[in-house]
Design a protein around this motif. Structure first.
Motif, short mmCIF file in Angstrom:
data_model
loop_
_atom_site.label_atom_id
_atom_site.label_comp_id
_atom_site.label_asym_id
_atom_site.label_seq_id
_atom_site.Cartn_x
_atom_site.Cartn_y
_atom_site.Cartn_z
N ARG A 16 0.85 -1.19 0.00
CA ARG A 16 0.00 0.00 0.00
C ARG A 16 0.89 1.25 0.00
O ARG A 16 1.78 1.37 0.83
CB ARG A 16 -0.90 -0.04 1.23
N THR A 21 -2.20 5.24 2.78
CA THR A 21 -2.31 5.00 4.22
C THR A 21 -2.63 6.30 4.95
O THR A 21 -3.49 6.32 5.83
CB THR A 21 -1.00 4.39 4.76
N ALA A 24 -6.23 7.20 4.38
CA ALA A 24 -7.11 6.34 5.18
C ALA A 24 -7.13 6.79 6.63
O ALA A 24 -8.19 6.81 7.28
CB ALA A 24 -6.67 4.88 5.07
N ALA A 74 -12.42 4.26 5.13
CA ALA A 74 -11.04 4.14 5.60
C ALA A 74 -10.62 2.67 5.64
O ALA A 74 -9.50 2.32 5.23
CB ALA A 74 -10.90 4.77 6.98
N ARG A 75 -11.51 1.83 6.09
CA ARG A 75 -11.21 0.40 6.12
C ARG A 75 -10.99 -0.15 4.72
O ARG A 75 -10.07 -0.93 4.46
CB ARG A 75 -12.33 -0.36 6.81
N LEU A 77 -10.01 1.61 2.10
CA LEU A 77 -8.75 2.15 1.58
C LEU A 77 -7.57 1.35 2.08
O LEU A 77 -6.64 1.05 1.31
CB LEU A 77 -8.60 3.62 1.98
N LEU A 78 -7.59 0.99 3.35
CA LEU A 78 -6.49 0.19 3.89
C LEU A 78 -6.42 -1.20 3.26
O LEU A 78 -5.35 -1.78 3.13
CB LEU A 78 -6.62 0.08 5.41
N SER A 84 -13.81 2.17 -2.22
CA SER A 84 -13.71 3.00 -1.02
C SER A 84 -13.31 4.44 -1.30
O SER A 84 -13.53 5.32 -0.47
CB SER A 84 -12.72 2.37 -0.04
N ARG A 85 -12.72 4.69 -2.46
CA ARG A 85 -12.30 6.06 -2.75
C ARG A 85 -13.50 6.99 -2.91
O ARG A 85 -13.47 8.14 -2.47
CB ARG A 85 -11.42 6.13 -3.98
N ALA A 88 -14.90 8.12 0.42
CA ALA A 88 -13.89 8.95 1.08
C ALA A 88 -13.87 10.35 0.48
O ALA A 88 -13.80 11.35 1.20
CB ALA A 88 -12.51 8.30 0.98
N THR A 132 -2.28 6.72 -5.50
CA THR A 132 -3.48 6.19 -4.84
C THR A 132 -4.40 5.54 -5.85
O THR A 132 -4.86 4.41 -5.64
CB THR A 132 -4.22 7.33 -4.12
#
Length: 161
Positions: A16, A21, A24, A74-75, A77-78, A84-85, A88, A132
């Motif tokens: 990652r 990170t 996130a 955030a979860r 993204l990690l 997930s973007r 966010a 990213t």
């Protein structure tokens, strides 16, 4: 079958990017701040210290439920999930008008507005950075749906095997 006939599948570990990170972490901090504010409003509403108990309880529950969006993002993204973007980025876009309103207040809310604005802008910059998007397997407009590009695509291909 012998070992020569059976191909070994070694899962591809995708590293990652640091920017992802950091993004996130910023998104998770916003989610945690929403949870804290919601619980605080709930406590004030239940204790009867708020002017309108029903409004305080409703506002508190709403903030706690809204906190799920950035926390789940955030979860994701990690875990390098491309979906997930979007949540966010939406969270950051929603935070900017809130930061602006806090900056317009003549109170202790001004520093909170400054912090929220800086965090939202920093998170947006991190979320739209090339590293990213590449790590999440997101391609720009007009690009084909090549499954064999980027680390996230490698990870998806390893999971399919």
């Amino acid at each position: 079958m012998t070992s020569e006939q059976t191909p070994e599948t070694v899962p591809t570990v995708v590293e990652r990017p640091r920017r992802l990170t950091y993004a996130a972490v910023l998104v998770a901090l916003e989610g945690l701040a929403l949870v804290v504010a919601g619980v605080w409003m709930l406590v004030l509403g239940i204790a009867g210290e708020a002017g309108d108990r029903q409004q305080a309880v409703t506002g508190g529950v709403t903030l706690v439920v809204l906190a799920l969006l950035p926390l789940l993002a955030a979860r994701g993204l990690l875990a390098l999930r491309s979906w997930s973007r979007g949540p966010a980025v939406i969270t950051q876009i929603m935070a900017l008008p809130v930061a602006y309103n806090l900056l317009q207040a003549d109170s202790v809310a001004v520093p909170a507005g400054i912090v929220l604005g800086v965090v939202a802008i920093a998170a947006l910059v991190l979320l739209i950075h090339r590293e990213t998007t590449r790590a999440l397997g997101i391609r720009g407009p007009g690009r084909g749906r090549d499954e064999d590009e980027g680390p996230a695509a490698d990870q998806r291909a390893a999971r399919r095997k």
